[in-house]
Scaffold this motif. Structure first.
Motif, mmCIF file in Angstrom:
data_model
loop_
_atom_site.group_PDB
_atom_site.id
_atom_site.type_symbol
_atom_site.label_atom_id
_atom_site.label_comp_id
_atom_site.label_asym_id
_atom_site.label_seq_id
_atom_site.Cartn_x
_atom_site.Cartn_y
_atom_site.Cartn_z
ATOM 1 N N GLU A 34 34.843 52.958 46.299
ATOM 2 C CA GLU A 34 36.109 52.382 45.839
ATOM 3 C C GLU A 34 36.393 52.715 44.384
ATOM 4 O O GLU A 34 35.535 52.537 43.527
ATOM 5 C CB GLU A 34 36.084 50.856 46.006
ATOM 6 N N ASP A 35 37.597 53.198 44.132
ATOM 7 C CA ASP A 35 38.055 53.417 42.764
ATOM 8 C C ASP A 35 39.296 52.557 42.561
ATOM 9 O O ASP A 35 40.378 52.893 43.038
ATOM 10 C CB ASP A 35 38.371 54.889 42.530
ATOM 11 N N GLN A 36 39.111 51.433 41.871
ATOM 12 C CA GLN A 36 40.219 50.504 41.654
ATOM 13 C C GLN A 36 41.005 50.968 40.423
ATOM 14 O O GLN A 36 40.964 50.351 39.363
ATOM 15 C CB GLN A 36 39.667 49.091 41.453
ATOM 16 N N ASP A 41 43.043 47.168 29.487
ATOM 17 C CA ASP A 41 42.948 47.246 28.027
ATOM 18 C C ASP A 41 41.841 48.191 27.567
ATOM 19 O O ASP A 41 41.987 48.869 26.548
ATOM 20 C CB ASP A 41 42.698 45.852 27.439
ATOM 21 N N ALA A 42 40.723 48.194 28.302
ATOM 22 C CA ALA A 42 39.595 49.013 27.845
ATOM 23 C C ALA A 42 38.706 49.434 28.995
ATOM 24 O O ALA A 42 38.550 48.700 29.981
ATOM 25 C CB ALA A 42 38.767 48.237 26.822
ATOM 26 N N ALA A 43 38.126 50.605 28.843
ATOM 27 C CA ALA A 43 37.045 51.033 29.733
ATOM 28 C C ALA A 43 35.725 50.630 29.088
ATOM 29 O O ALA A 43 35.538 50.825 27.878
ATOM 30 C CB ALA A 43 37.078 52.544 29.935
ATOM 31 N N ILE A 44 34.849 50.055 29.870
ATOM 32 C CA ILE A 44 33.497 49.763 29.400
ATOM 33 C C ILE A 44 32.560 50.734 30.096
ATOM 34 O O ILE A 44 32.435 50.725 31.322
ATOM 35 C CB ILE A 44 33.090 48.313 29.705
ATOM 36 N N VAL A 45 31.928 51.589 29.305
ATOM 37 C CA VAL A 45 31.045 52.617 29.849
ATOM 38 C C VAL A 45 29.602 52.133 29.752
ATOM 39 O O VAL A 45 29.100 51.903 28.647
ATOM 40 C CB VAL A 45 31.218 53.951 29.088
ATOM 41 N N PHE A 138 39.544 45.023 31.977
ATOM 42 C CA PHE A 138 38.517 46.032 31.779
ATOM 43 C C PHE A 138 38.299 46.907 33.015
ATOM 44 O O PHE A 138 38.300 46.403 34.148
ATOM 45 C CB PHE A 138 37.190 45.360 31.414
ATOM 46 N N THR A 139 38.111 48.178 32.763
ATOM 47 C CA THR A 139 37.711 49.119 33.796
ATOM 48 C C THR A 139 36.249 49.463 33.540
ATOM 49 O O THR A 139 35.917 49.995 32.470
ATOM 50 C CB THR A 139 38.562 50.393 33.752
ATOM 51 N N ILE A 140 35.392 49.138 34.482
ATOM 52 C CA ILE A 140 33.966 49.399 34.321
ATOM 53 C C ILE A 140 33.662 50.807 34.835
ATOM 54 O O ILE A 140 34.048 51.161 35.957
ATOM 55 C CB ILE A 140 33.110 48.367 35.077
ATOM 56 N N VAL A 141 32.945 51.581 34.027
ATOM 57 C CA VAL A 141 32.623 52.967 34.368
ATOM 58 C C VAL A 141 31.114 53.149 34.456
ATOM 59 O O VAL A 141 30.381 52.831 33.515
ATOM 60 C CB VAL A 141 33.199 53.944 33.323
ATOM 61 N N SER A 142 30.676 53.643 35.601
ATOM 62 C CA SER A 142 29.265 53.996 35.777
ATOM 63 C C SER A 142 29.168 54.889 37.008
ATOM 64 O O SER A 142 30.186 55.331 37.555
ATOM 65 C CB SER A 142 28.393 52.746 35.928
ATOM 66 N N TYR A 162 37.592 45.815 36.827
ATOM 67 C CA TYR A 162 37.894 46.703 37.944
ATOM 68 C C TYR A 162 36.892 47.858 37.948
ATOM 69 O O TYR A 162 36.398 48.279 36.908
ATOM 70 C CB TYR A 162 39.324 47.236 37.820
ATOM 71 N N SER A 163 36.640 48.377 39.124
ATOM 72 C CA SER A 163 35.643 49.424 39.299
ATOM 73 C C SER A 163 36.271 50.811 39.261
ATOM 74 O O SER A 163 37.263 51.071 39.935
ATOM 75 C CB SER A 163 34.927 49.230 40.639
ATOM 76 N N SER A 164 35.679 51.709 38.459
ATOM 77 C CA SER A 164 36.102 53.113 38.479
ATOM 78 C C SER A 164 34.860 53.990 38.305
ATOM 79 O O SER A 164 34.508 54.383 37.189
ATOM 80 C CB SER A 164 37.124 53.403 37.371
ATOM 81 N N PRO A 165 34.180 54.287 39.415
ATOM 82 C CA PRO A 165 32.964 55.098 39.340
ATOM 83 C C PRO A 165 33.275 56.537 38.961
ATOM 84 O O PRO A 165 34.332 57.063 39.301
ATOM 85 C CB PRO A 165 32.401 55.017 40.766
ATOM 86 N N THR A 166 32.352 57.151 38.247
ATOM 87 C CA THR A 166 32.560 58.544 37.880
ATOM 88 C C THR A 166 32.546 59.431 39.124
ATOM 89 O O THR A 166 31.619 59.353 39.932
ATOM 90 C CB THR A 166 31.509 59.032 36.872
#
Length: 202
Positions: A34-36, A41-45, A138-142, A162-166
């Protein structure tokens, strides 16, 4: 207690644990797809290893994804997380910041936290910085298989996340994914089981 009753109890326990592991593995794998993709406001990597003053291949792809989100207008700021692996190392967040600036993110739009060593700390310390800077979404990136646990923790500490996997994860083959998935199942179940005994983070 009779032997038969004891065996039945043991069998039920084993069955329960097996179902829990299988279900957790399924939900982690399913959520990894899933890529939400939303504006936030920010991506948290989430941090990963660095090799000297350069990100490891795994970390580089997480940073690259956050750069793409930033350049395409999905996030306004990027928060890099991660402390030192050992005393003489560069911090993960500082290495990520330097790489991101070299690849097109404005320095004014980068925030870092340099204390964390595990995923939970990544998110807690990043959230502290975000609240100070009045960031709310926040968009969480991992990596994909990391996302289920990361989002669970993020929401547990109060984030609108929200989830946004690489999409360019280094974990593509079964040989690399299997140990990652096994580790995530163990950590995910461990976090859920320990949640009732954990004090509030905020």
């Amino acid at each position: 207690m009779g032997i038969k009753k004891l065996r039945l109890i043991c069998l039920l326990i084993v069955l329960f644990i097996s179902i829990l592991i299988a279900y957790s593995a399924y939900t982690i794998w399913s959520f990894s797809q899933e890529d939400q993709l939303v504006h936030s406001d920010a991506a948290i990597v989430l941090g990963a290893a660095v090799w000297g003053d350069q990100p490891s291949p795994v970390f580089r792809e997480r940073i690259n994804h956050s750069i793409s989100l930033y350049k395409n207008g999905y996030v306004k700021k990027v928060i890099f997380t991660g402390g030192k692996g050992s005393e003489n190392d560069y911090t993960e967040a500082e290495v990520a910041k330097d790489y991101a600036i070299e690849n097109g993110i404005e320095e004014k739009d980068i925030l870092i936290e340099t204390r964390s060593r595990i995923t939970e700390e990544n998110l807690i310390y990043a959230y502290d910085i975000a609240l100070f800077n009045k960031l709310k979404t926040f968009t969480i990136v991992s990596d994909p298989l990391h996302m289920k646990r990361a989002i669970f923790i993020a929401k547990d500490i109060g984030m609108q996340a929200y989830s946004s996997p690489t999409p360019s994860t280094q974990y593509k083959s079964f040989k690399s994914q299997a140990p990652f998935l096994f580790r995530e199942v163990f950590l995910y179940i461990g976090y859920i089981c320990s949640s009732p005994f954990r004090n509030s983070h905020i």
